[in-house]
Design a protein around this motif. Structure first.
Motif, short mmCIF file in Angstrom:
data_model
loop_
_atom_site.label_atom_id
_atom_site.label_comp_id
_atom_site.label_asym_id
_atom_site.label_seq_id
_atom_site.Cartn_x
_atom_site.Cartn_y
_atom_site.Cartn_z
N ASP A 80 5.31 34.94 -11.50
CA ASP A 80 5.87 36.27 -11.71
C ASP A 80 4.66 37.22 -11.78
N ASP A 82 4.50 41.07 -13.16
CA ASP A 82 4.36 41.93 -14.34
C ASP A 82 4.37 41.08 -15.61
N GLY A 83 3.32 41.17 -16.39
CA GLY A 83 3.26 40.42 -17.64
C GLY A 83 2.67 39.03 -17.48
N ASP A 264 7.53 35.43 -17.74
CA ASP A 264 7.41 35.94 -19.11
C ASP A 264 8.66 36.61 -19.65
N ASP A 265 9.73 36.69 -18.82
CA ASP A 265 10.86 37.48 -19.30
C ASP A 265 12.20 36.90 -18.83
N ASP A 268 13.16 35.66 -15.37
CA ASP A 268 12.54 34.42 -14.89
C ASP A 268 13.34 33.17 -15.30
MG MG Z 1 7.45 39.65 -15.82
#
Ligand code: MG
Length: 363
Positions: A80, A82-83, A264-265, A268
């Motif tokens: 992934d 972002d993050g 991370d979120d 996912d």
């Molecule tokens: Mg993310």
């Protein structure tokens, strides 16, 4: 290398000292992005040099073998963005919300963070239906809002430029390439940011990004293209790319068991369920951590290497001094609380004790 704060009149001026040079970084509330990025780059180089020097001395001291990155049972790693590849824009604290994506950051920069939050709530409340690709309708509405605000290309570029790669990201991609493990970025974020990641990481095999923005001659947002690369659609993309790379089972179907996904979120979660190894990297939400096979806290992406190559890395021990009379209550605190990063955990511990202390003083 040092960061220096110089006070003159009512202002603070920041300087970064490195290799005999003094770089002016701006004021705390008005950072020069270019210079700050240069400073970070210099620090990253130092960290890498420090690590390799440390490894060499450790080897001399203990005769330890350097870790050899080979023979992973995994053939492809999906990231992934972002993050994960890029640090979270800002961090969790009591008073502030956590921005998790570049979308958040863009709206914040335009002074319209509340509108974005409202759109997100609409999505979460099912306003865009419950089809697997309902997130595309949400982003369609989001892009329409950006056009009305309006978003200009300069601001978009500045927000993209401001994103910083996670610590260790470059190292990880170099090692994966060396080990002949394929890599891909699958993101619900912007195509331009994915291009930046590809350029800076140098070794990415595939990128698939959700939103590509187009600007008119005046530099204002004109139109956009939304690809299905998020939530459940991440699985389809992983299958397509695994097939492309020849990662298949005995019947010739894409074999995601030989693949790793790092996220991370909540977007996912579906991808986590489809792969052989799911890693939650710097995740804040418990639902995400629970769905992963491995949880990594802190921001160092090289932490994904031990589970990938199946070696145990020596953990650095961190000791706390806790006095005898509060040891039991502290242990209880540590066991029952769940914080995403160590600094966060330490801050919360201290706050907890200050509260305890002041309430015992009152009584
Ligand atoms: Mg993310």
């Amino acid at each position: 290398m040092r960061l220096i704060e110089q006070k003159r009149k009512d202002s603070i001026y920041l300087y970064f000292l490195a290799k005999g040079e003094r770089k002016y970084l701006g004021k705390p509330d008005k950072i020069n992005h270019e210079k700050a990025k240069e400073a970070l780059y210099l620090l990253d180089t130092q960290i890498t040099e420090y690590k390799s020097c440390r490894n060499k001395i450790e080897k001399l001291l203990h005769g330890k073998h350097e870790i050899e990155f080979k023979d992973s049972k995994y053939k492809m790693v999906f990231f992934d963005m972002d993050g994960v590849l890029f640090e979270k824009p800002w961090h969790e604290s009591i008073s502030r919300k956590v921005a998790i994506s570049t979308w958040d950051l863009l709206f914040k920069r335009l002074g319209q963070y509340d509108i974005h939050e409202a759109l997100k709530r609409n999505f979460e409340n099912g306003l865009y239906g419950d089809d697997v690709d309902n997130y595309v309708k949400w982003k369609e509405a989001t892009c329409n809002t950006l056009k009305i605000i309006p978003l200009d290309e300069k601001t978009f570029q500045e927000v993209t430029d401001s994103r910083i790669l996670s610590r260790g990201a470059k190292e990880v991609f170099q090692i994966l390439k060396k080990s002949n493990i394929k890599t891909a970025i699958i993101t619900g974020s912007f195509y331009r940011l994915a291009q930046k990641a590809k350029k800076e990481l140098d070794e990415v095999n595939h990128i698939r990004a959700h939103c590509q923005l187009f600007f008119d001659d005046d530099g204002l947002l004109k139109s956009w293209e939304l690809s299905k690369t998020d939530y459940k659609d991440k699985i389809k993309i992983m299958e397509e790319l695994a097939l492309k790379e020849g990662i298949v089972d005995k019947n010739g179907y894409p074999d995601l068991n030989q693949c790793v996904y790092i996220g991370d979120d909540v977007n996912d979660l579906e991808a986590f369920g489809a792969v052989g190894l799911a890693i939650a990297f710097n995740a804040h939400k418990n639902i995400v951590k629970k769905a992963a096979d491995i949880i990594i806290i802190g921001g160092d992406l090289t932490e994904i290497l031990p589970p990938l190559f199946d070696f145990k890395k020596d953990k650095e021990k961190i000791s706390f001094y806790v006095s005898k009379d509060v040891k039991d209550s502290w242990l209880n605190f540590a066991k029952t609380k769940d914080y995403s990063t160590l600094p966060d955990f330490i801050i919360k511990s201290i706050e907890f004790y200050i509260e305890e202390e002041s309430s015992s003083l009152k009584t």
